[in-house]
Design an enzyme around this catalytic site. Structure first.
Site, PDB file in Angstrom:
ATOM      1  CD  GLU A   1      -2.527  -1.437   2.707  1.00 21.46           C
ATOM      2  OE1 GLU A   1      -2.281  -1.054   3.439  1.00 21.46           O
ATOM      3  OE2 GLU A   1      -2.880  -2.581   2.892  1.00 21.46           O
TER       4      GLU A   1
ATOM      5  CD  GLU B   1      -3.731  -4.772   4.912  1.00 23.89           C
ATOM      6  OE1 GLU B   1      -5.391  -5.427   4.883  1.00 23.89           O
ATOM      7  OE2 GLU B   1      -3.695  -3.365   5.200  1.00 23.89           O
TER       8      GLU B   1
ATOM      9  CD  GLN C   1       0.349   1.935   4.573  1.00 26.10           C
ATOM     10  OE1 GLN C   1      -1.122   2.525   5.619  1.00 26.10           O
ATOM     11  NE2 GLN C   1       0.542   2.552   3.668  1.00 26.10           N
ATOM     12  CG  PHE C   2       1.218   1.443  10.428  1.00 27.52           C
ATOM     13  CD1 PHE C   2       1.929   1.571  11.256  1.00 27.52           C
ATOM     14  CD2 PHE C   2       0.937   1.640   9.678  1.00 27.52           C
ATOM     15  CE1 PHE C   2       2.695   3.513  11.173  1.00 27.52           C
ATOM     16  CE2 PHE C   2       0.785   2.668   9.296  1.00 27.52           C
ATOM     17  CZ  PHE C   2       1.940   4.261  10.511  1.00 27.52           C
TER      18      PHE C   2
ATOM     19  CG  ASP D   1      -0.644  -1.424  14.746  1.00 27.58           C
ATOM     20  OD1 ASP D   1      -0.403  -1.756  16.211  1.00 27.58           O
ATOM     21  OD2 ASP D   1       0.332  -1.181  14.792  1.00 27.58           O
TER      22      ASP D   1
ATOM     23  CB  ILE E   1       0.226  -8.245  10.029  1.00 25.03           C
ATOM     24  CG1 ILE E   1       1.538  -9.414   8.734  1.00 25.03           C
ATOM     25  CG2 ILE E   1       0.661  -9.225  11.316  1.00 25.03           C
ATOM     26  CD1 ILE E   1       3.133  -8.736   9.061  1.00 25.03           C
TER      27      ILE E   1
ATOM     28  N   PRO F   1      -5.149  -9.992   9.319  1.00 28.82           N
ATOM     29  CG  PRO F   1      -6.547  -7.850   7.913  1.00 28.82           C
ATOM     30  CD  PRO F   1      -4.384  -7.742   9.601  1.00 28.82           C
TER      31      PRO F   1
ATOM     32  CG  HIS G   1      -1.148   3.835  13.832  1.00 26.39           C
ATOM     33  ND1 HIS G   1      -2.310   4.095  14.161  1.00 26.39           N
ATOM     34  CD2 HIS G   1      -1.119   3.712  12.494  1.00 26.39           C
ATOM     35  CE1 HIS G   1      -2.733   4.447  13.058  1.00 26.39           C
ATOM     36  NE2 HIS G   1      -2.809   3.680  12.277  1.00 26.39           N
TER      37      HIS G   1
HETATM   38  C1  LIG Z   1      -5.955  -3.195   7.580  1.00 26.88           C
HETATM   39  C2  LIG Z   1      -5.072  -2.043   7.723  1.00 26.88           C
HETATM   40  N1  LIG Z   1      -4.441  -1.496   6.541  1.00 26.88           N
HETATM   41  C3  LIG Z   1      -4.089  -0.586   6.132  1.00 26.88           C
HETATM   42  C4  LIG Z   1      -4.591   0.570   6.524  1.00 26.88           C
HETATM   43  C5  LIG Z   1      -3.781   2.141   6.582  1.00 26.88           C
HETATM   44  N2  LIG Z   1      -4.640   2.690   6.545  1.00 26.88           N
HETATM   45  C6  LIG Z   1      -4.944   3.502   6.913  1.00 26.88           C
HETATM   46  S1  LIG Z   1      -6.168   5.087   6.385  1.00 26.88           S
HETATM   47  C7  LIG Z   1      -5.823   3.965   4.453  1.00 26.88           C
HETATM   48  C8  LIG Z   1      -6.478   4.736   3.393  1.00 26.88           C
HETATM   49  C9  LIG Z   1      -8.215   4.223   3.183  1.00 26.88           C
HETATM   50  O1  LIG Z   1      -8.045   4.797   2.069  1.00 26.88           O
HETATM   51  P1  LIG Z   1      -9.968   5.045   1.375  1.00 26.88           P
HETATM   52  O2  LIG Z   1     -10.737   3.406   2.025  1.00 26.88           O
HETATM   53  O3  LIG Z   1     -10.588   5.237   0.448  1.00 26.88           O
HETATM   54  O4  LIG Z   1     -10.276   6.133   3.149  1.00 26.88           O
HETATM   55  P2  LIG Z   1     -10.125   7.483   2.892  1.00 26.88           P
HETATM   56  O5  LIG Z   1      -8.697   7.031   4.093  1.00 26.88           O
HETATM   57  O6  LIG Z   1     -10.397   8.099   1.500  1.00 26.88           O
HETATM   58  O7  LIG Z   1     -11.292   7.661   4.050  1.00 26.88           O
HETATM   59  C10 LIG Z   1      -4.266   3.104   5.269  1.00 26.88           C
HETATM   60  C11 LIG Z   1      -4.542   2.050   3.749  1.00 26.88           C
HETATM   61  C12 LIG Z   1      -5.091   0.426   7.999  1.00 26.88           C
HETATM   62  N3  LIG Z   1      -6.305   1.660   8.729  1.00 26.88           N
HETATM   63  N4  LIG Z   1      -5.591  -0.683   8.128  1.00 26.88           N
END
Ligand SMILES: Cc1ncc(C[n+]2csc(CCOP(=O)(O)OP(=O)(O)O)c2C)c(N)n1
Ligand SMILES: [Mg+2]
Lengths: 366, 435
Positions: free
Chosen positions: A58, A89, A111-112, A114, A116, A118, A158
């Site tokens: 990501e 993930e 990405q974190f 935390d 992992i 899934p 995080h």
């Molecule tokens: C399981 C998981 N994977 C990765 C992340 C890191 N992360 C947080 S927000 C985000 C982007 C999400 O984008 P979107 O679903 O389009 O929502 P928006 O932020 O645009 O409202 C990511 C990759 C996370 N919080 N949880």
């Protein structure tokens, strides 16, 4: 079944060849790097040497990762080899298993740490067991990079240190660097390794070593001898601990961020501790541990992860089994508490100097 | 030791499949239209006219309304006039309530973003440009319907009249925080407001909302559930598990996808938007799918109302895609100028949801510029005063937090021996260290 692999040579028994990388080049240039730069350099070196290495995850592509660890790689190696992924993930790791089955050498980023969870099924039931269940017909040579650990006010999603989940699974290696030099050398070794490796990056020390005193200004890696990093190829072999400080009074087993917290606490106390930076949890450098504990007769284990069934429990068991008659005091553990990582009470939770000092005093008193 | 296989496939001279007279395969990696330095140009973006979409009966079969998953339900036209079968014909009072909640959400976001920049907390996330998505929906639901939001639906709490000072205490992680400073800022929980505890892990709320709705149905209750996730989050397995359960059990649930086109640095193409719409995900599951102009509060309201009525009539779940744009950075940790064109937000053709609703209200003669400006001033002051009040309970990292021993509470209902022991050891150690 005859010939499961995509290429006929796949069925030929072969000497263990870690990767298609060309022969090691002579290392000439040394640069000051922080841990992010060292990781970036490892990826760059390996992508340059081995066309099978691919980086995915990501935000790792155009943007270069939320911590910038993959910055510039897509521009340099193209979108076929460095690409952003959908936010799944489980998908990322499943796809990496498939790419590995084809013959690529994926380096997925989660990405974190935390996030992992899934991916656990693909890691635990698939990547970790592929070699075993196919009797070596298929392998999963991926290296999963993921920032982990606390100390950045990231709250409970995080900040976690889930290494114990992976050390408990047979078939994955678990590697955690504590310095820029090791981060690069270990990452190269992990990428070259034919088994799936979890590579947890202590994000608190990405930009500088952390002495455990959160209320003093953050230090950078500038001037640190372990931040002098060769720009070219080198390996720090998996399964070898590093003596971060040699000493006689007691042995401290630790890894990641805690290596620096321990170093500093020991220096403040003026204790002649031997500090082992384990670097690889599986496979563990049991000889280095035995050697040190037999010498000092006392052992402290420090990790940030929760206590119950944490990796420290395994270390206690190993030391007890192998060094019992050399021990002069009970083995102590300083760990995170068995609670989620609290946001506002981060520094009460973090196993910092106060708790390490207490434990050392206790061990030395006996 | 020898391995029976190495990793030689596919990249040196002996490419597998070579020798066959076939074109080489190619990997498609999506790329957004505009990157930093580009001028955003949406002229080829075909905006469906307001009022043009048919409005099926709430009990329509999903198969009869597939077009709606590809179109765009819009109520407010260029001139701010509400047109077409989806016009919810709201009374003036509701319209102004909606406008005020949206303006308050924006004022709140501005203040809390600034508080983070001033070092008063660790993190913040704005919902700028997406206020209609949460507030239009919240006002169309019954106040006791259960919401399972993501981190960008602070508007729901505000629309439901939840005290903003309580939200601020959470953001400051201070001693007034009902969540005891345990969660990252904006990860609210407000059971009394029908607002489920927000998780940092994406899309986990989706199957949970379906489960709540199934429970409500199994008990013969009348309350329904609604959930929200970003378009990027639809890639997670939980999204698909939720759709399957919702479909199988015809759960009384509304599943909202907030398509703000960006997921941190990844554009919606990485969640599948190059191939189809997010509303069209519904079709494969046999769920009703609606695609809505997310910057049109009346369209959001109308679609939510339609889906809520459908759920209450036991006619099944609805997946609603709200097409909008993330105007600001992902969070205070993000700088979007590193990956997208700087003028995308200002060129986005569906406009600003507050400005559009304001224009509508002015056109109806129930509102004017002076009253709007006065309201903005009033809300800014209200938010400032609330922030000052909240800051009396402490800001992050300045000591006014919940007591250290509270860290061990709520892990379990009753604290087991090992946590009691750890709690006591912590207190003893800190005391011994003179802290
Ligand atoms: C399981 C998981 N994977 C990765 C992340 C890191 N992360 C947080 S927000 C985000 C982007 C999400 O984008 P979107 O679903 O389009 O929502 P928006 O932020 O645009 O409202 C990511 C990759 C996370 N919080 N949880
Ligand atoms: Mg998004």
């Amino acid at each position: 079944m005859e010939g499961g692999g995509p290429v006929s040579e796949a069925n030929e028994p072969k000497a263990k060849v870690a990767s298609k990388a060309t022969e090691p080049e002579v290392v000439t240039d040394i640069q000051q790097m922080n841990m992010i730069q060292a990781i970036n350099s490892a990826l760059d070196v390996m992508m340059g040497r081995d066309p099978d290495v691919v980086v995915m995850g990501e935000d790792v592509g155009y943007f270069g990762g939320v911590f910038r660890a993959t910055a510039g790689l897509q521009q340099k190696y193209g979108k076929n080899r460095v690409f952003d992924t959908p936010i799944t993930e489980c998908g990322i790791i499943g796809v990496a298993v498939g790419m590995g089955a084809y013959g690529l050498r994926p380096v997925p980023e989660i990405q974190f740490a935390d996030y992992i969870y899934p991916a656990l099924d693909q890691l635990v039931s698939e990547a970790a067991r592929l070699r075993y269940r196919s009797a070596g017909e298929f392998i999963s040579p991926m290296t999963v990079r993921s920032p982990f650990g606390g100390g950045i006010f990231g709250g409970q999603t995080h900040s976690q240190s889930p290494e114990g989940i992976f050390t408990h699974v047979s078939g994955v290696k678990t590697v955690i660097p504590a310095t820029p030099y090791d981060a690069k050398g270990l990452l190269i070794a992990a990428i070259e390794d034919n088994d799936p490796t979890i590579f947890f990056e202590p994000k608190r020390i990405y930009n500088g070593p952390f002495d455990g005193h959160y209320d003093t200004p953050a230090k950078s890696w500038a001037g640190h001898d372990q931040a002098q990093v060769p720009t070219g190829y080198y390996r720090v072999p998996l399964g070898e601990a590093r003596v971060a400080r040699a000493g006689q009074a007691l042995t401290v087993l630790c890894y990641g961020t805690m290596v620096h917290v321990v170093e500093n606490t020991v220096a403040e106390m003026g204790v002649d501790a031997e500090i082992l930076d384990l670097r690889t949890l599986v496979p563990l450098d049991i000889e280095a541990i035995e050697r040190s504990v037999r010498k000092t007769g006392r052992c402290l284990i420090v990790h940030e992860a929760t206590r119950t069934s944490g990796f420290g429990a395994e270390l206690v068991a190993q030391v007890q089994e192998r060094c019992f008659y050399h021990l002069e005091a009970p083995i102590e553990r300083v760990t995170g508490f068995d609670t989620p990582y609290p946001h506002s009470l981060e520094w009460a939770y973090f196993p910092g100097p106060v708790r390490i000092r207490e434990a050392i005093n206790k061990i030395l008193k006996d | 030791m020898s391995d029976r296989i190495d990793s030689d496939a596919g990249s040196d001279g002996a490419t597998p499949g070579s020798g066959r007279n076939l074109p080489p395969l190619r990997l498609h990696v999506p790329e957004p239209k505009f990157r930093p330095g580009d001028t955003a140009d949406f002229s080829d973006f075909d905006i469906p006219p307001a009022g043009a979409q048919a409005r099926p009966d709430e009990a329509a079969q999903p198969g009869e309304m597939r077009d709606l998953a590809y179109g765009l339900v819009r109520v407010l036209d260029q001139d701010g006039i509400a047109v077409g079968p989806w016009n919810p014909n709201l009374p003036a009072e509701t319209l102004l309530k909606m406008l005020r909640a949206m303006a308050l959400t924006r004022a709140f976001d501005a203040r809390m973003f600034r508080a983070q920049r001033q070092g008063k907390t660790s993190f913040y996330m704005k919902s700028t440009g997406e206020e209609a998505v949460s507030i239009g929906a919240a006002l169309a639901l019954a106040s006791d319907d259960m919401c399972f939001p993501s981190y960008r639906q602070q508007g729901i709490l505000i629309a439901r009249g939840w005290p903003i000072i309580d939200m601020m205490n959470q953001i400051y992680s201070n001693k007034g925080d009902r969540l005891k400073g345990r969660q990252l800022p904006i990860m609210y929980s407000a059971r009394e407001a029908g607002f489920f505890s927000i998780s940092g892990n994406l899309t986990t709320q989706y199957p949970q909302a379906v489960g709540w709705a199934m429970a409500s149905a199994a008990r013969g209750d009348t309350r329904i559930a609604a959930t929200w996730c970003g378009e990027g989050s639809t890639a997670e397995g939980d999204f698909h598990s939720a759709c399957t359960f919702a479909s199988v059990y015809r759960a009384p649930v509304i599943m909202n996808v907030v398509n703000n086109q960006w997921a941190i640095s990844s554009f919606s193409g990485f969640a599948g938007a190059e191939a189809t719409t997010f509303a069209a995900r519904a079709i494969g599951y046999g769920i009703a799918g609606l695609r809505v102009d997310g910057n049109d509060a009346l369209a959001v309201y109308a679609a939510t109302r339609w889906a809520a009525d459908r759920a209450r009539a036991n006619a099944g779940p609805t997946l609603i895609e709200h097409f909008t744009y993330r105007v600001e950075g992902h969070s205070t940790s993000d700088d979007p100028s590193a990956y997208r064109s700087a003028d995308e937000a200002s060129h986005w053709p569906l406009g600003d949801p507050i400005a559009r609703l304001k224009k509508h209200c002015i056109g109806l003669g129930i509102w004017d510029e002076e009253r709007h400006a006065a309201m903005d001033r009033e809300l800014a002051e209200m938010v400032r005063d609330a922030a000052r009040e909240a800051e009396k309970n402490g800001i992050l990292g300045h000591g006014l937090h919940h007591p250290m021993e509270s860290m061990f509470e709520d892990v379990f209902e009753e604290m087991p021996w090992h946590l009691r022991e750890q709690q006591q050891a912590m207190l003893d150690e800190w005391k011994a260290a003179g802290l």
